[in-house]
Design a protein around this motif. Sequence first.
Motif, short mmCIF file in Angstrom:
data_model
loop_
_atom_site.label_atom_id
_atom_site.label_comp_id
_atom_site.label_asym_id
_atom_site.label_seq_id
_atom_site.Cartn_x
_atom_site.Cartn_y
_atom_site.Cartn_z
N LEU A 1 20.14 31.53 55.98
CA LEU A 1 20.75 32.13 54.79
C LEU A 1 22.28 32.13 54.83
CD1 LEU A 1 18.35 35.20 54.46
CD2 LEU A 1 18.19 32.98 53.29
N HIS B 1 18.94 37.59 51.01
CA HIS B 1 20.40 37.61 50.82
C HIS B 1 21.04 38.19 52.08
CE1 HIS B 1 24.27 38.15 48.84
NE2 HIS B 1 24.26 39.42 49.25
N THR C 1 14.47 38.76 46.99
CA THR C 1 15.40 37.69 47.31
C THR C 1 15.88 37.87 48.74
OG1 THR C 1 16.16 37.77 45.03
CG2 THR C 1 17.55 36.59 46.57
N ASP D 1 24.35 29.85 54.04
CA ASP D 1 25.00 29.17 52.92
C ASP D 1 24.59 29.68 51.55
OD1 ASP D 1 26.35 27.53 54.73
OD2 ASP D 1 24.68 26.09 54.79
N SER D 2 23.35 30.15 51.42
CA SER D 2 22.90 30.56 50.09
C SER D 2 21.70 31.49 50.17
CB SER D 2 22.52 29.32 49.27
OG SER D 2 21.40 28.67 49.85
N ASP D 3 21.44 32.16 49.05
CA ASP D 3 20.28 33.04 48.93
C ASP D 3 19.02 32.21 48.69
OD1 ASP D 3 22.16 35.00 49.09
OD2 ASP D 3 21.93 35.71 47.03
N ARG D 4 17.88 32.86 48.93
CA ARG D 4 16.59 32.23 48.62
C ARG D 4 15.74 33.24 47.86
NH1 ARG D 4 14.38 28.76 53.77
NH2 ARG D 4 16.31 27.64 54.14
#
Length: 188
Positions: free
Chosen positions: A50, A65, A63, A52-55
Amino acid sequence: MQAARGASLTPSDHVTSPDRRRRARQVFVILVVTGLLIDQGSKVWALAALADSDRALLGDWLTLHLVFNPGAAFSLGTEYTVVLTCLAIVAVGVILFLSRRLGSIFWAWGLGLLLAGVGGNLIDRVFRDPSPMRGHVVDFLRLPNWPVFNFADVFINVAAAIIIVQSFRGIALDGSRDTAAAKAEEQS
């Protein structure tokens, strides 16, 4: 009332069998170890996956984060990280002290999950950046309108619920039952 030689006739005064105590302690240890592995393993994964980005797992409902929390729940006390670390160390000591009296499987669940949760977040505070005793807790689970949390936080909350239920039921750590609570439960 007592029988001969001081043996109690009250069910709340029974002595927990060695097998029950052993089983409760085994459950406690298994929960602590498993909980710590889940918590720390998930944090290692979150740091790698995580960064680089949320999922989104379940749309906007759940989510992933990544955040780093120097404070307590709801990011309270962010300037008191060392104090929170010391309190967690004391909590671990108290839980370990209390676990010596375990004779109830449900209490083993409560204290085991509590130690896994407190211990998981304590590991972060002691060993993660920025420095020992000032480390930030890795949080990565986000629900709508709720602070980001981790599995250790889940364990602490489930443990709190179990402990509250056991207390209301009048069940002591050793598995004995408070007679007043037992009578109230029988009447309901």
